[in-house]
Design an enzyme around this catalytic site. Structure first.
Site, PDB file in Angstrom:
ATOM      1  CE1 TYR A 111      -3.854   2.331   0.623  1.00  0.00           C
ATOM      2  CE2 TYR A 111      -2.353   3.397   2.147  1.00  0.00           C
ATOM      3  CZ  TYR A 111      -3.511   3.411   1.415  1.00  0.00           C
ATOM      4  OH  TYR A 111      -4.344   4.512   1.465  1.00  0.00           O
ATOM      5  CE  LYS A 115      -3.492   5.044  -2.043  1.00  0.00           C
ATOM      6  NZ  LYS A 115      -4.508   5.644  -2.943  1.00  0.00           N
TER       7      LYS A 115
END
Length: 253
Positions: free
Chosen positions: A149, A153
């Site tokens: 994650y 990002k």
């Protein structure tokens, strides 16, 4: 930007931050099309006066169909928000984490790219508009429990910077929304998560500035965004690494 007169496609707007901002754009006077996979929620949003379009950002054909439908509904569409995202804890000592990693990258990074690619010719053709990408404070200050994650990002941030440079002179601007932990499905386990309504209000105030900031940074995310500059990065990553004990079999080392 003038948030009172935009025509917005909120991709990934059926829950959480996306839904909050969709309602706030609508309340400010903008027209909003919400895109997502949850057909029952889309039907409910249609009943509330929001246009709704089914879209799966991991499916290129679905993205093109959604683009065509959004532009059919609003040929003057001028703002595209790439809100779709997912995340999960991963134990990098266990190779089986790779299946989750693939999904996260496909949604968070490749999904963002698919949506941007679909709408870039339209926004350039109208000589103006805005892409709002969505990265995360975790992209600047990793949370080791959610490594892919964080990586996805961080990649969205880099892609947003490159996109802004490549679209310079076309009239299309790129704003990057950088949320901290917010009390949504992904951030609900964090006791320090920012209340969703407070986050939404602060984001809309920042988006309403002229010119639109390149990065939409609420106060709660500044410690993440500027950790390296402020010399707090390594200390904060060490603190956040303590959460690795929550992974199976880690409590005993």
């Amino acid at each position: 930007m003038d948030i009172t007169s935009r025509s917005v496609f909120m991709v990934g707007g059926t829950s959480g931050i996306g839904l909050e901002l969709a309602h706030r754009f609508q309340a400010a006077g903008s027209t909003v099309v919400v895109g997502g996979r949850r057909t029952e929620v889309l039907a409910q949003l249609s009943d509330e006066g929001l246009d709704a379009v089914e879209i799966d950002v991991t499916d290129p054909a679905s993205v093109i169909r959604a683009r065509d439908e959004a532009l059919r509904l609003h040929p003057d569409l001028d703002t595209v928000v790439t809100m779709s995202g997912t995340g999960a804890p991963e134990d990098l000592r266990d190779p089986s984490h790779f299946a989750a990693a693939q999904i996260i990258v496909d949604v968070n990074l490749l999904g963002t790219i698919r949506v941007i690619d679909a709408f870039t010719p339209h926004l350039i053709g109208r000589r103006g508009g805005t892409f709002i990408t969505v990265s995360s404070g975790i992209g600047f200050l990793p949370f080791p429990v959610m490594p892919t994650y964080a990586a996805s990002k961080a990649a969205v941030h880099a892609y947003s910077e490159a996109l802004r440079a490549q679209l310079d002179g076309t009239g299309v601007e790129v704003a990057e929304l950088v949320p901290p932990a917010v009390a949504t499905r992904i951030g609900s386990s964090n006791p320090h998560a920012l209340a969703l309504d407070a986050f939404g209000a602060e984001v809309m105030d920042l988006l309403g500035q002229n010119p639109t900031p390149h990065e939409i940074l609420v106060q709660a995310v500044l410690m993440h965004r500027w950790a390296e500059r402020d010399g707090t990065y390594h200390e904060l990553v060490a603190q956040r690494s303590q959460a690795l004990a929550m992974l199976p079999d880690r409590a005993q080392g």
